[in-house]
Design an enzyme around this catalytic site. Sequence first.
Site: not given
Length: 270
Positions: A11-12, A74, A153, A185, A187
Amino acid sequence: MGNKGAIGLIDSGVGGLTVLKEALRQLPNEALVYLGDTARCPYGPRPAEQVVQFTMEMADFLMKQQIKLLVIACNTATAVALDIIREKLPIPVVGVILPGSRAAVKTTKTRRIGVIGTQGTIKSHSYRQAILSKTADTEIFGLACPKFVPLVESNETRSPIAKKVVAETLQPMRRNKVDTLILGCTHYPLLRPLIQSYMGDKVTLIDSGAETVGEVSVLLDYFNIANPDPTAKGKCRFYTTGSTKLFDDIAKEWLGFSLHSEHIELGIGG
């Protein structure tokens, strides 16, 4: 590697932990290895070629860890790099967009589906194409939410600013009167309570990452690479290109157990 190899997740940043959490629940016998490219997150605003390059670098790193299956956890990377990575790797590769689309089509009653994601995911129209390939008579409303990933993040998902950002960002989506909203997403499930609260109880949220683990389970059986040995249970390794402390703090809060990630460098000069 066979049955004993680990399942790799890339994942990013920390978003793919939402997929890993579901994998721990649905696939208790499997060892998991996770890589979050937090140093170069977010991927959403980046050019497609750069996302492909970064995704390939992560995939190459995990291939050296003897993985037997790769989950591109991701949405941005799935949208632009899935087909390329599939061609290059000798193992099954799974993305998060098709499973999420399938679940949304199955769930919607009004045929009004919303998709929220990064700029890259929304711009790619990948969800739109995937949904329309299953059902033509559906209205799809896409909305980029560039402020969501930085909130996650920086571990600010419970802050008052997060509530404000979610409400301001989702205003246009609420006006579309969708009955199903894809969290496009990985996240975004970390902001799920705020998203659900703002969109209202009548809107069903679809977690693409969680849906993906069901597909992984099917592929493990299909390729006969599921691990029948329960001694692998809970064996997870974590790597990050950014701060291990921040990664570990977010991971502990989301997964419910302490862990120690390892810092690695990817690409030229990290």
